[in-house]
Each structure stands twice: as C-alpha cells, then as structure tokens.
Design an enzyme around this catalytic site. Structure first.
Site, short mmCIF file in Angstrom:
data_model
loop_
_atom_site.label_atom_id
_atom_site.label_comp_id
_atom_site.label_asym_id
_atom_site.label_seq_id
_atom_site.Cartn_x
_atom_site.Cartn_y
_atom_site.Cartn_z
N ASP A 67 0.77 -0.96 0.30
CA ASP A 67 0.05 0.03 -0.02
C ASP A 67 1.11 1.36 0.10
OD1 ASP A 67 0.92 -0.40 2.66
OD2 ASP A 67 -0.99 -1.06 3.31
N ASN A 136 -8.08 -2.99 14.14
CA ASN A 136 -9.42 -3.22 13.95
C ASN A 136 -9.31 -4.76 12.94
OD1 ASN A 136 -8.30 -2.19 11.40
ND2 ASN A 136 -9.84 -0.89 11.08
N HIS A 138 -7.35 -5.00 9.86
CA HIS A 138 -7.16 -4.70 8.57
C HIS A 138 -5.80 -5.29 8.21
CE1 HIS A 138 -5.44 -0.83 9.79
NE2 HIS A 138 -4.29 -1.37 9.27
N GLU A 143 -9.87 -2.31 5.07
CA GLU A 143 -10.61 -1.84 6.46
C GLU A 143 -11.73 -2.99 6.59
OE1 GLU A 143 -9.10 -0.22 8.48
OE2 GLU A 143 -8.54 1.67 7.63
#
Length: 242
Positions: A67, A136, A138, A143
């Site tokens: 990313d 979370n 990810h 996400e």
C-alpha cells in the site's frame, strides 16, 4: 496455520528474516509482497544483516508493496516509498526497476490500481507476502466492511486506523485520509503468507482473526482460508493463543 510465539523480539526478527532469506536462497528470482509500519522493521534490519554477511542477494528479486498513502509526496518521511528505502531498499542490491510501490500521487488513481494489478500478474504469483495486523483487523489497508474488494483499490481509512497512524505524524489531522492498497484477493493468492504481530494491544484482535468467525468485519480472519500461513507473535500479542 503455523503459529509461533517468541519470548524476545530478536528471536522473532530472526525467524521472519530466515523465512525471507531462505526463500531467496532457494529461489533467487522470488517475488516478495512487502509490508510497512512498525511491525516489520526489525525483520528488515535482520535481512540487511544477512545481506551484509553475504548470505543473500536481491539482484533477481521483484518486490510489490501492499500500500501507499494518497497525496503524500514520495519523498515525505512518512511515505511508504521513504520507509522502504530507509529500512531495506537502499541497503540491498535489488534493482530499482524491480521495486513496485503504488503511486498515491497518480493523476488517475483508478488507472494506477489497474496497472498495479497488471504488474503483479505479469510478475507471476507472489511467493511470500509479509503482513502486519491493524487493531481493527485490517491487513494492508483493507478495512472492515460489508464486502472486500479483490484487487488493488482506493480506500478511505477508518478513524481507528487514522488514530493508530497518527504517532508517525505531527497530529492525526496530518495523516492522509485515503490510501491505495492491494486487495484481500491479491493477498490470498500468495504462495506463502507471514503475519507478524507484536504487542499486548494486539492480543485480542489476533485471537479474533485467527480463531473467530471468518468475516469481512475482521479482514484478517480470511487468512484462515490460506493453505500456507505462518504467524509470528511476541508473547504479548500471543497471550490469548497459548
């Protein structure tokens, strides 16, 4: 799934580096999927030590990063271009033309995503994909959502992710709100995935991701479906897995 828990960061870093260097030793033209953030820094440092000792060469290696932030200049100290140069690329002999990181400053971001997937396809299957894990759940910047996108795409970063990444910037307001990320489908196509997680604050999400229901609400839970997943944890992150 092979879950390994280490009593020191040094041992964890050595294990992660050994996986990467052993692969390149046996396959000098390996295709690597690389991650950023605080988690893999020690692994990269150990890989550089192995390179300095003459144990591995990156001359034939091709790399694809997971990313990159949207709108952050490549020379910004917190861009993933800068991160990779600082922690790995400038220390080893991987040719610049074999390094691939999404361009978050492309004029046409959708075209950049399509082109990135084409480059991955042209290189062949990723042999080894390194991953960290967000609070979370990810992976990359995929996400939690009702549905996950297979290929490289633009993502709006979750508030929790922005807050977690604010430690690298002057304030949370300076964290880019979007990123380009490989999709979960691309990640799961890798021949081998190495998930590295550190810290007591990640223990609960590690347990949910690896033992809980497979759900897009915890993107990392999809790793349970992979046939060759290696998980490297420090004792704090692995305290609920013992």
């Amino acid at each position: 799934m092979n879950v390994l828990i280490f009593d020191s960061n040094e041992k964890l870093n050595e294990a992660g580096a050994n996986i990467m260097t052993s692969l390149i030793q046996t396959n000098p033209r390996a295709v690597l999927g690389l991650a950023t953030g605080g988690t893999p820094v020690g692994v990269y440092e150990q890989v550089v030590k192995d390179y300095d000792r003459g144990l591995v060469s990156f001359k034939g290696v091709t790399t694809f990063n997971l990313d990159e932030y949207v709108g952050l200049p490549e020379d910004h100290p917190e861009s993933y271009h800068s991160y990779m140069n600082h922690h790995l690329f400038r220390h080893v002999n991987v040719p610049a033309g074999q390094i691939h990181i999404p361009n978050g400053n492309a004029a046409d971001l959708e075209a950049e995503c399509r082109g990135y997937d084409e480059k991955i396809a042209d290189a062949g299957q990723i042999d080894l994909q390194l991953l960290g894990l967000g609070h979370n759940g990810h992976i990359g910047f995929n996400e939690p959502a009702h549905a996950l996108i297979r290929g490289t795409h633009i993502v709006d970063l979750a508030e929790e992710t922005l807050k977690a990444n604010a430690r690298f910037f002057d304030s949370v307001d300076d964290v880019p709100k979007q990123a380009l990320t490989m999709g979960v489908g691309t990640i799961l196509k890798a021949k081998m995935i190495v998930l590295i997680v550190r810290g007591a604050d990640k223990a609960e999400i590690v347990h949910r991701a690896l033992t809980g229901p497979i759900t897009t609400d915890v993107p990392a839970s999809l790793l349970q479906t992979h046939p060759h997943l290696v998980v490297l944890l420090d004792q704090e992150a692995g305290r609920l897995m013992a």
